[in-house]
Design an enzyme around this catalytic site. Structure first.
Site, PDB file in Angstrom:
ATOM      1  N   ARG A  46       1.059  -1.201  -0.149  1.00  0.00           N
ATOM      2  CA  ARG A  46       0.112  -0.155   0.034  1.00  0.00           C
ATOM      3  C   ARG A  46       0.957   1.357  -0.004  1.00  0.00           C
ATOM      4  O   ARG A  46       0.663   2.123  -0.805  1.00  0.00           O
ATOM      5  CB  ARG A  46      -0.928   0.012   1.349  1.00  0.00           C
ATOM      6  N   LYS A 137     -12.265  14.665   5.021  1.00  0.00           N
ATOM      7  CA  LYS A 137     -13.454  14.352   3.981  1.00  0.00           C
ATOM      8  C   LYS A 137     -14.114  13.311   4.930  1.00  0.00           C
ATOM      9  O   LYS A 137     -13.889  12.731   5.709  1.00  0.00           O
ATOM     10  CB  LYS A 137     -12.779  13.507   2.921  1.00  0.00           C
ATOM     11  N   GLU A 178     -19.261  15.222   1.528  1.00  0.00           N
ATOM     12  CA  GLU A 178     -19.749  14.223   0.459  1.00  0.00           C
ATOM     13  C   GLU A 178     -20.955  13.542   0.600  1.00  0.00           C
ATOM     14  O   GLU A 178     -20.854  12.678   1.270  1.00  0.00           O
ATOM     15  CB  GLU A 178     -18.356  13.397   0.347  1.00  0.00           C
ATOM     16  N   LYS A 220     -18.489  17.814  -2.263  1.00  0.00           N
ATOM     17  CA  LYS A 220     -18.069  16.568  -3.206  1.00  0.00           C
ATOM     18  C   LYS A 220     -19.246  15.813  -3.447  1.00  0.00           C
ATOM     19  O   LYS A 220     -19.748  14.834  -2.949  1.00  0.00           O
ATOM     20  CB  LYS A 220     -16.656  15.869  -2.566  1.00  0.00           C
TER      21      LYS A 220
HETATM   22  P1  13P Z   1     -14.501   7.662  -6.469  1.00  0.00           P
HETATM   23  O1  13P Z   1     -14.161   8.766  -7.227  1.00  0.00           O
HETATM   24  O2  13P Z   1     -13.750   6.244  -6.985  1.00  0.00           O
HETATM   25  O3  13P Z   1     -15.923   7.500  -6.390  1.00  0.00           O
HETATM   26  O4  13P Z   1     -13.966   7.970  -5.127  1.00  0.00           O
HETATM   27  C1  13P Z   1     -13.856   9.145  -4.580  1.00  0.00           C
HETATM   28  C2  13P Z   1     -14.130   9.120  -3.267  1.00  0.00           C
HETATM   29  O5  13P Z   1     -13.277   9.614  -2.299  1.00  0.00           O
HETATM   30  C3  13P Z   1     -15.273   8.450  -2.682  1.00  0.00           C
HETATM   31  O6  13P Z   1     -15.547   8.696  -1.335  1.00  0.00           O
END
Ligand code: 13P
Length: 334
Positions: A46, A137, A178, A220
């Site tokens: 990772r 986030k 998000e 987001k």
């Molecule tokens: P994806 O662009 O693969 O959807 O991932 C973005 C992300 O941070 C989802 O929480």
């Protein structure tokens, strides 16, 4: 809270022609990605994989404004002992951190989820700030299906997002908010629009109740797209027009920027959609990418866990970052 400073970071995250690399896959999620390329899911692998991306100077310096890290990565050191956070900073990008702790079933709402992790979040944010994180986030997940989403799921998840955002700002960290409406399922684009609009309206109402400063956050969202199993496909132009209309209906102009998730769209679709929206233009906020899969699928495949493929992996990452950087300016050509 120093709002000027939060606003400065938020604007840098959506600077023209730049976007965010979402590299915050949990250990379980990265396992799925590694399984697909036959790589064992070890801590070293990772680290090697993420180090490869963070050291890609052309992509990082020109097209990536910030990187969302997972808890393991923010404390990790590169092979030569340099903290990965330092490498990101040296590339001129801002380190960020995923702080939600995933989802749990929402009681009384069969098939629906609530994102958890608010307990002790204030303490964790202080530690992440000390470690260099300047944004965070939190992802809420809303699924579309027969009889769902419920208002309970929408409201509870919006409330948690707003509580998270307020805690971030108190810790001098810019929250990426998000609210993801999933593109699984067979619903059409208009159903996605309707559910996303509801979720966004509720989210901004809760942000208001929690006194979150919109100038110091980044949204987001998902785009308005048909479900993956929908029989009714939508053109790039339809997705762009409907998504821009939806955002204009819901997102106050005080928000500095919107950075989309890719959510399972193909690399090219994610780029084409972002580009078409920026070609429409005349938008009150910056409109860019915060992609996970749409930035990483190609470099993962090219790398496939082999040291001799690092240069190929970096070339693939540079290409996707550059294409999305152009799309963020509305200057991408198919
Ligand atoms: P994806 O662009 O693969 O959807 O991932 C973005 C992300 O941070 C989802 O929480």
């Amino acid at each position: 809270m120093n709002l000027d400073e939060l606003n400065k970071v938020a604007r840098a995250m959506v600077a023209p022609g730049k976007g965010i690399l979402a590299a915050d896959e949990s250990t379980g999620t990265i396992k799925k990605r590694f399984d697909a390329i036959g790589v064992e899911n070890t801590e070293d692998n990772r680290r090697d994989y993420r180090e490869m991306m963070f050291r890609t100077a052309e992509a990082m310096k020109n097209h990536i404004s910030g990187v969302i890290l997972y808890d393991e990565t923010i404390w990790q050191k590169a092979k030569d002992g340099t903290p990965l956070v330092k490498i990101i900073e040296q590339m001129g990008a801002i380190p960020g951190i995923k702080v939600d702790e995933g989802t749990k079933p929402l009681p009384n709402c069969p098939g629906e989820l609530i994102t958890v992790g608010l307990d002790k979040l204030a303490d964790r944010l202080t530690k992440y700030y000390e470690q260099g994180a300047r944004f965070a986030k939190w992802r809420a997940v809303i699924d579309i299906g027969a009889g769902i989403p419920s208002y309970t799921a929408i409201r509870t998840n919006a409330h948690a997002l707003a509580r998270y955002a307020a805690l971030c700002q108190a810790a001098q960290i810019v929250p990426i908010v998000e609210p993801e409406v999933l593109m699984d399922g067979d619903h059409d684009i208009d159903r996605c629009y309707e559910v996303t609009e509801f979720m966004l309206k509720e989210t901004f109402q809760e942000l208001y109740y929690q006194r979150v400063a919109l100038e110091g956050m980044v949204l987001k969202p998902n785009m308005a797209v048909p479900g993956k199993k929908s029989a009714k496909k939508a053109s790039v132009q339809e997705v762009a027009e409907k998504t821009v209309k939806m955002l204009k209906e819901c997102v106050p102009g005080a928000v500095p920027g919107v950075a989309f998730l890719s959510g399972g769209q193909s690399d090219e679709e994610a780029t084409a959609h972002l580009d078409a929206m920026n070609k429409i233009g005349n938008l009150p906020w910056g409109l860019t990418f915060s992609y996970g899969r749409a930035l990483q699928a190609a470099p993962q495949k090219a790398w496939s866990g082999k040291a001799e493929n690092v240069a190929a992996g970096q070339r693939a990452f540079t290409h996707r970052a550059k294409m999305n950087g152009l799309a963020a300016l509305g200057q991408w050509k198919a």
